[in-house]
Design an enzyme around this catalytic site. Structure first.
Site, PDB file in Angstrom:
ATOM      1  N   LYS A   9      16.973 -33.690   7.978  1.00 50.14           N
ATOM      2  CA  LYS A   9      17.917 -33.348   9.043  1.00 50.14           C
ATOM      3  C   LYS A   9      17.980 -31.832   9.106  1.00 50.14           C
ATOM      4  O   LYS A   9      18.220 -31.166   8.097  1.00 50.14           O
ATOM      5  CB  LYS A   9      19.290 -33.936   8.703  1.00 50.14           C
ATOM      6  CG  LYS A   9      20.387 -33.540   9.674  1.00 50.14           C
ATOM      7  CD  LYS A   9      21.654 -34.364   9.417  1.00 50.14           C
ATOM      8  CE  LYS A   9      22.818 -33.834  10.239  1.00 50.14           C
ATOM      9  NZ  LYS A   9      24.044 -34.625  10.026  1.00 50.14           N
ATOM     10  N   ASP A 105      33.568 -40.560  11.666  1.00 51.06           N
ATOM     11  CA  ASP A 105      32.686 -40.773  12.820  1.00 51.06           C
ATOM     12  C   ASP A 105      31.909 -42.079  12.649  1.00 51.06           C
ATOM     13  O   ASP A 105      30.690 -42.109  12.823  1.00 51.06           O
ATOM     14  CB  ASP A 105      31.735 -39.579  12.965  1.00 51.06           C
ATOM     15  CG  ASP A 105      31.065 -39.543  14.335  1.00 51.06           C
ATOM     16  OD1 ASP A 105      31.599 -40.169  15.288  1.00 51.06           O
ATOM     17  OD2 ASP A 105      30.001 -38.900  14.462  1.00 51.06           O
TER      18      ASP A 105
END
Ligand code: NAG
Ligand code: NAG
Length: 430
Positions: A9, A105
């Site tokens: 990432k 989230d």
């Protein structure tokens, strides 16, 4: 990582316009690094930074997003398949919550399957919005995704319960293929989240099990105090599967025991009376928690047991989140050892019980037990101080119905108020 494929990432620093966002990226690395090792969390390998980016090196999940799988099935999961997904989400989130990490989230895009196999393990992959949540503090920044955001997040005062709401939304979508709160605009979605009740009337809800509906409804309760915790949700009859299920320790037990120990003896006996009304299903969860705390052979636990049990599951995240400080404080309180009966009284969440259809029966039966061995005449001033009322409250006006005039003992109303303990919000304005 020998020769394995990895996922990287890349978080560009150019997008991090403030010191806060760089801190966010570092926090994500800290959280992944501390929590890695859980079966349903992506394996973290390494992280590094250069001038342009922060890089996070992780296990590669080749099975695609949970969202893609939902869509490829025409939006709907069978109850059995939905259970398998929700079970894995709860498993990792109960672990995060015990460590004091709130995800903030949770949505199907943030879960990947390890392989393309139908029965593949599900992995939580993104902790970019996660934060540490001290047990006695509330967070206030509005983050997350509109469809999954809990009402109390919009009110800027929330904790780990907000994740449970999001899991309720995911479960709703898995089971029926549509979103519980929907509108064309973001403000419309927020309004629905705050004001509307999700529909359980349309197909396929009438054909789904009542346990599935009950499970989703408890998680989508707008009052966060009434929602199940992740460990409780794993014990819900819809999911409970004695063969493979290992119930994790629940930090809410620690908070409730602390509040109990600091309560008056009258409130303690009210809770003991209510505990006598618990059902087999409710006792199941409490017995699991009690045995995780490692009672001695005669069935007693001390406050030291609470500390030792937590240390068996501690990671570095617990230091960052203040969970360790909290349990040190709890275990330093002076109190006798607890047997299961007293433990059950201490760990009842009155708010959660109020959300049950059978709450009135529980309250009435509990009051009958309390009448037999707990109720006693009490002066209004003493009751006011038991309830933690501030001196500004006109106690004689507010409390007159809470005490029975015939003998000066608590009325049913007074009993229920006392069960709640300190909380100025339960007091009506006179
Ligand atoms: C367990 O703790 C209780 C309460 O302190 C004590 O009375 C009992 O002897 C202990 N039992 C064992 C087997 O250590
Ligand atoms: C927590 O500790 C128990 C007891 O040592 C262990 O069985 C369990 O796997 C641990 N759970 C996690 C998530 O580390």
């Amino acid at each position: 990582m020998k020769g394995e494929e990895v996922a990287i990432k890349v978080i560009p620093k150019a997008k991090m316009t403030t010191a806060i966002s760089i801190e966010d990226a570092r926090r994500e690395v800290r959280i992944l690094n501390s929590l890695t090792g859980h079966r349903n969390l992506v394996q973290f390998y390494d992280a590094y930074e250069d001038e342009d980016n922060v890089y996070i090196v992780m296990e590669l999940c080749k099975g695609g997003e949970l969202l893609e799988r939902i869509l490829s099935r025409g939006g709907k999961y069978s109850e059995e398949d939905a259970k398998a997904v929700i079970f894995q989400i709860l498993s990792v989130i109960s672990f995060c919550h015990l460590q004091g990490v709130v995800h903030r989230d949770l949505k199907p895009e943030n879960f990947l399957f390890l392989t393309k196999d139908e029965k593949s393990t599900l992995k939580a992959i993104d902790f970019g919005l996660s934060d540490f949540a001290k047990p006695d503090e509330r967070l206030n920044d509005i983050v997350g995704s509109a469809y999954y955001v809990a009402p109390e997040v919009l009110h800027r005062s929330y904790g780990t319960e907000a994740d449970m709401w999001s899991i309720g939304v995911i479960a709703y979508i898995l089971l029926c293929g549509s979103r519980p709160f929907w509108a064309r605009t973001e403000s419309g979605i927020f309004r629905a989240v705050l004001k509307e009740e999700p529909s359980f009337d349309e197909a396929p809800w009438p054909s789904l099990s009542s346990q599935a509906k009950d499970f989703v409804k408890i998680l989508l309760n707008k009052d966060f105090r009434k929602r199940m915790t992740a460990a409780q949700a794993l014990c819900h009859p819809w999911l409970r599967n004695p063969e493979e299920l290992k119930i994790p320790l629940d930090i809410v037990v620690y908070k409730l025991v602390k509040a109990y120990i600091c309560s008056s003896s009258l409130r303690k006996s009210a809770l003991r009376a209510l505990a006598k009304t618990l059902t087999v299903d409710q006792l199941y969860y409490l017995q699991e928690q009690f045995s995780l705390l490692g009672p001695n052979k005669s069935g007693y636990i001390s406050l030291q047991n609470f500390k030792m049990a937590l240390l068996r599951n501690s990671t570095d995240a617990m230091k960052d989140s203040g969970i360790l400080d909290f349990v040190n404080m709890v275990s330093s309180l002076q109190y006798r050892k607890l047997d299961f009966e007293e433990f059950a009284a201490a760990t009842i969440s009155v708010h959660q019980m109020e959300a049950l259809d059978a709450w009135e029966q529980h309250a009435r039966h509990g009051y009958e037990f309390f009448e037999k061995d707990g109720n006693r005449p009490i002066r209004i001033e003493e009751l006011a101080s038991d309830l933690g009322l501030s001196p500004s409250v006109p106690v004689h006006v507010v409390l007159q119905d809470w005490i029975r005039h015939s003998d000066g003992k608590l009325s049913l109303l007074g009993f229920v108020k006392l069960l709640h303990g300190f909380s100025s919000r339960t007091i009506p304005k006179a």
